[in-house]
Design an enzyme around this catalytic site. Structure first.
Site, PDB file in Angstrom:
ATOM      1  N   ARG A  19      -5.862   6.802   1.314  1.00 37.26           N
ATOM      2  CA  ARG A  19      -4.503   6.637   0.778  1.00 37.26           C
ATOM      3  C   ARG A  19      -4.547   6.367  -0.725  1.00 37.26           C
ATOM      4  NH1 ARG A  19      -1.728   3.261  -2.393  1.00 37.26           N
ATOM      5  NH2 ARG A  19      -2.770   1.494  -1.430  1.00 37.26           N
ATOM      6  N   ASP A  20      -4.975   5.188  -1.118  1.00 39.83           N
ATOM      7  CA  ASP A  20      -4.966   4.848  -2.545  1.00 39.83           C
ATOM      8  C   ASP A  20      -5.860   5.814  -3.314  1.00 39.83           C
ATOM      9  OD1 ASP A  20      -4.406   3.500  -4.853  1.00 39.83           O
ATOM     10  OD2 ASP A  20      -5.273   1.592  -4.252  1.00 39.83           O
ATOM     11  N   HIS A 210      -7.835  -6.520  -3.966  1.00 36.54           N
ATOM     12  CA  HIS A 210      -7.658  -5.067  -4.098  1.00 36.54           C
ATOM     13  C   HIS A 210      -7.880  -4.730  -5.576  1.00 36.54           C
ATOM     14  CE1 HIS A 210      -5.514  -1.204  -3.007  1.00 36.54           C
ATOM     15  NE2 HIS A 210      -5.330  -1.213  -4.321  1.00 36.54           N
ATOM     16  N   HIS A 212      -9.191  -2.492  -8.716  1.00 34.50           N
ATOM     17  CA  HIS A 212      -9.603  -1.208  -9.294  1.00 34.50           C
ATOM     18  C   HIS A 212     -10.739  -1.479 -10.283  1.00 34.50           C
ATOM     19  CE1 HIS A 212      -6.396   1.555  -7.737  1.00 34.50           C
ATOM     20  NE2 HIS A 212      -5.921   0.368  -7.372  1.00 34.50           N
ATOM     21  N   CYS A 243      -4.052   5.251  -9.842  1.00 34.19           N
ATOM     22  CA  CYS A 243      -2.676   4.945  -9.436  1.00 34.19           C
ATOM     23  C   CYS A 243      -1.763   5.869 -10.227  1.00 34.19           C
ATOM     24  CB  CYS A 243      -2.316   3.484  -9.694  1.00 34.19           C
ATOM     25  SG  CYS A 243      -0.595   3.147  -9.271  1.00 34.19           S
ATOM     26  N   ASN A 252     -10.203   2.483  -6.939  1.00 33.10           N
ATOM     27  CA  ASN A 252     -10.603   1.155  -6.449  1.00 33.10           C
ATOM     28  C   ASN A 252     -12.108   1.036  -6.546  1.00 33.10           C
ATOM     29  OD1 ASN A 252      -8.062   1.716  -4.574  1.00 33.10           O
ATOM     30  ND2 ASN A 252      -8.397  -0.475  -4.784  1.00 33.10           N
TER      31      ASN A 252
HETATM   32  C1  HMG Z   1      10.375   4.111  -3.027  1.00 37.52           C
HETATM   33  C2  HMG Z   1      10.951   5.462  -3.383  1.00 37.52           C
HETATM   34  C3  HMG Z   1      11.127   6.323  -2.141  1.00 37.52           C
HETATM   35  C4  HMG Z   1      12.290   5.213  -4.031  1.00 37.52           C
HETATM   36  O1  HMG Z   1      12.721   6.409  -4.656  1.00 37.52           O
HETATM   37  P1  HMG Z   1      14.249   6.659  -4.961  1.00 37.52           P
HETATM   38  O2  HMG Z   1      14.356   7.985  -5.655  1.00 37.52           O
HETATM   39  O3  HMG Z   1      14.799   5.459  -5.649  1.00 37.52           O
HETATM   40  O4  HMG Z   1      14.787   6.724  -3.460  1.00 37.52           O
HETATM   41  P2  HMG Z   1      16.168   7.079  -2.829  1.00 37.52           P
HETATM   42  O5  HMG Z   1      16.369   6.147  -1.688  1.00 37.52           O
HETATM   43  O6  HMG Z   1      17.245   7.153  -3.892  1.00 37.52           O
HETATM   44  O7  HMG Z   1      15.927   8.548  -2.258  1.00 37.52           O
HETATM   45  C5  HMG Z   1      15.704   9.661  -3.118  1.00 37.52           C
HETATM   46  C6  HMG Z   1      15.095  10.779  -2.289  1.00 37.52           C
HETATM   47  O8  HMG Z   1      13.827  10.389  -1.758  1.00 37.52           O
HETATM   48  C7  HMG Z   1      13.851  10.495  -0.320  1.00 37.52           C
HETATM   49  N1  HMG Z   1      13.077   9.351   0.216  1.00 37.52           N
HETATM   50  C8  HMG Z   1      13.356   8.050   0.072  1.00 37.52           C
HETATM   51  N2  HMG Z   1      12.437   7.315   0.705  1.00 37.52           N
HETATM   52  C9  HMG Z   1      11.584   8.184   1.281  1.00 37.52           C
HETATM   53  C10 HMG Z   1      10.439   8.006   2.066  1.00 37.52           C
HETATM   54  N3  HMG Z   1       9.982   6.783   2.389  1.00 37.52           N
HETATM   55  N4  HMG Z   1       9.779   9.092   2.486  1.00 37.52           N
HETATM   56  C11 HMG Z   1      10.218  10.330   2.175  1.00 37.52           C
HETATM   57  N5  HMG Z   1      11.313  10.568   1.408  1.00 37.52           N
HETATM   58  C12 HMG Z   1      11.977   9.487   0.977  1.00 37.52           C
HETATM   59  C13 HMG Z   1      15.304  10.406   0.058  1.00 37.52           C
HETATM   60  O9  HMG Z   1      15.522  10.981   1.307  1.00 37.52           O
HETATM   61  C14 HMG Z   1      15.946  11.179  -1.079  1.00 37.52           C
HETATM   62  O10 HMG Z   1      15.717  12.558  -0.849  1.00 37.52           O
HETATM   63  P3  HMG Z   1      16.742  13.681  -1.372  1.00 37.52           P
HETATM   64  O11 HMG Z   1      18.052  13.334  -0.732  1.00 37.52           O
HETATM   65  O12 HMG Z   1      16.772  13.548  -2.857  1.00 37.52           O
HETATM   66  O13 HMG Z   1      16.132  14.956  -0.901  1.00 37.52           O
HETATM   67  C15 HMG Z   1      10.047   6.196  -4.407  1.00 37.52           C
HETATM   68  O14 HMG Z   1      10.045   5.465  -5.584  1.00 37.52           O
HETATM   69  C16 HMG Z   1       8.642   6.351  -3.930  1.00 37.52           C
HETATM   70  O15 HMG Z   1       8.371   7.078  -2.971  1.00 37.52           O
HETATM   71  N6  HMG Z   1       7.717   5.671  -4.572  1.00 37.52           N
HETATM   72  C17 HMG Z   1       6.334   5.703  -4.098  1.00 37.52           C
HETATM   73  C18 HMG Z   1       5.417   5.348  -5.167  1.00 37.52           C
HETATM   74  C19 HMG Z   1       4.028   5.309  -4.621  1.00 37.52           C
HETATM   75  O16 HMG Z   1       3.714   5.752  -3.539  1.00 37.52           O
HETATM   76  N7  HMG Z   1       3.135   4.721  -5.440  1.00 37.52           N
HETATM   77  C20 HMG Z   1       1.789   4.606  -5.070  1.00 37.52           C
HETATM   78  C21 HMG Z   1       1.558   3.595  -3.994  1.00 37.52           C
HETATM   79  S1  HMG Z   1       1.553   1.909  -4.589  1.00 37.52           S
HETATM   80  C22 HMG Z   1      -0.035   1.699  -5.172  1.00 37.52           C
HETATM   81  O17 HMG Z   1      -0.812   2.604  -5.202  1.00 37.52           O
HETATM   82  C23 HMG Z   1      -0.465   0.320  -5.559  1.00 37.52           C
HETATM   83  C24 HMG Z   1      -1.306  -0.361  -4.472  1.00 37.52           C
HETATM   84  C25 HMG Z   1      -0.503  -0.598  -3.197  1.00 37.52           C
HETATM   85  O18 HMG Z   1      -2.425   0.446  -4.108  1.00 37.52           O
HETATM   86  C26 HMG Z   1      -1.807  -1.723  -4.978  1.00 37.52           C
HETATM   87  C27 HMG Z   1      -2.395  -1.689  -6.385  1.00 37.52           C
HETATM   88  O19 HMG Z   1      -3.418  -1.022  -6.607  1.00 37.52           O
HETATM   89  O20 HMG Z   1      -1.773  -2.298  -7.263  1.00 37.52           O
END
Ligand code: HMG
Length: 306
Positions: A19-20, A210, A212, A243, A252
């Site tokens: 995933r990450d 966690h 990196h 990220c 990581n």
């Molecule tokens: C959170 C949102 C969805 C908000 O995104 P948004 O644009 O604010 O969401 P929304 O609710 O306004 O929806 C917009 C569109 O997204 C769709 N949507 C809404 N939710 C979903 C969903 N769950 N799955 C699939 N589709 C989704 C929704 O249906 C809509 O589709 P449209 O009508 O435009 O076709 C967006 O910002 C997002 O997906 N962000 C993900 C970012 C991400 O994955 N980052 C990496 C992971 S975190 C990380 O790596 C850090 C970590 C955990 O490892 C720890 C560390 O290292 O620090």
């Protein structure tokens, strides 16, 4: 028996490479992901993050998480997990049949906006119905806090801010809080102090590291923090990843490097290092790169093609 009374006898590795790691590599096929997850389980990894139910517009590399999770073989005794930022993600995760999910927040306002398009407070409000639904469905929820030792947009982050978000997620029902040094900027004494500050709010047994490895500090940081009593480490095989919302962040810490260090100190993980390194070589080959793990490189590519 560990060689120091300050170290845990056993550490649980939470593998985040599928995933990450893969969320920030060039896309690989669904079959390659499934093979990676299966390889990891065969190497003895008991906790595997298999995918992410986030917007495919935001992170296209995770768009096939439903297929990966539904098609991957399930090994006995292994817990598989997926990220879920909101109710939509949770409903998809539930339909996939995943064992547990994770919500992810940040200790930095700017990172929260860039990563999940809302403030820290709004993110907590979004997580609330998800936590309730998870409780009803009897699904355990892990919580992540990003930017625990610094933010790519804001720089220094106070440990008290980290402790606050960790405490809120814990009180909402997260069974474990994973502390993310998203940009790998920490150094051992700061990392240790941060964990001690968080541990004043959340029991240390419920914390995970966690880290990196952007600045090559992940292993010393882990070692310093293990002495606080933490015994869960997130790591990414072959050091995959980065990220997408933290430019320049490298992967990581490589799981192979962590396992080698722990085994060398008499701390057990239940993981077969050679099988793990093979898993890392195989996915690295699929990505057209070499393994980012120094240990895997030292062990060599023997049996990589098996
Ligand atoms: C959170 C949102 C969805 C908000 O995104 P948004 O644009 O604010 O969401 P929304 O609710 O306004 O929806 C917009 C569109 O997204 C769709 N949507 C809404 N939710 C979903 C969903 N769950 N799955 C699939 N589709 C989704 C929704 O249906 C809509 O589709 P449209 O009508 O435009 O076709 C967006 O910002 C997002 O997906 N962000 C993900 C970012 C991400 O994955 N980052 C990496 C992971 S975190 C990380 O790596 C850090 C970590 C955990 O490892 C720890 C560390 O290292 O620090």
């Amino acid at each position: 028996m560990s060689q120091s009374s300050n170290l845990p006898a056993q550490v649980s590795i939470f593998e985040v490479g599928a995933r990450d790691g893969l969320q920030n590599e060039k896309p690989v096929s669904t079959q390659n992901k499934i093979r990676l997850i299966d390889d990891l389980a065969k190497a003895g990894v008991k906790r595997i993050e298999a995918g992410s139910f986030v917007s495919p517009k935001w992170v296209p590399q995770m768009a096939d998480s439903m297929d990966v999770i539904q098609e991957m073989p399930r090994a006995k005794g292994v817990v598989y997990s997926a990220l879920t930022p909101n109710m939509k993600g949770f409903e998809l995760a539930l339909a996939s049949g995943i064992d547990e999910v994770a919500i992810f927040g940040a200790a930095s306002e700017s990172f929260s906006q860039k990563n999940i398009n809302c403030s820290i407070e709004e993110s907590i409000a979004r997580f609330q119905p998800l936590m309730e639904a998870a409780q009803k469905a009897n699904i355990k929820v892990r919580g992540y806090v990003s930017c625990v030792l610094g933010c790519p947009y804001e720089g220094h982050i106070e440990s008290t801010a980290v402790a606050h978000v960790a405490d809120v997620l814990h009180q909402m029902g997260c069974y474990e809080i994973s502390l993310g040094d998203t940009i790998g900027i920490g150094t051992p004494i700061n990392a240790r102090r941060m964990v001690e500050t968080v541990a004043s709010k959340v029991p240390v047994e419920q914390l995970a590291l966690h880290f990196h490895d952007t600045y090559g500090q992940a292993l010393p940081n882990i070692l310093a923090c293990l002495e606080t009593g933490v015994s869960v480490i997130d790591a990414s095989v072959a050091g995959l990843g980065g990220c997408p919302y933290a430019k320049g962040a490298s992967g990581n810490v490589a799981t192979e490097d962590v396992v080698y260090m722990l085994h060398g100190m008499g701390v057990s993980t239940g993981i077969d290092l050679h099988l793990l390194a093979q898993a890392g070589h195989r996915i690295s080959t699929a990505l057209g790169r070499s393994s980012g793990s120094k240990v895997a490189q030292a062990i060599g590519h023997e049996s990589a093609a098996l």
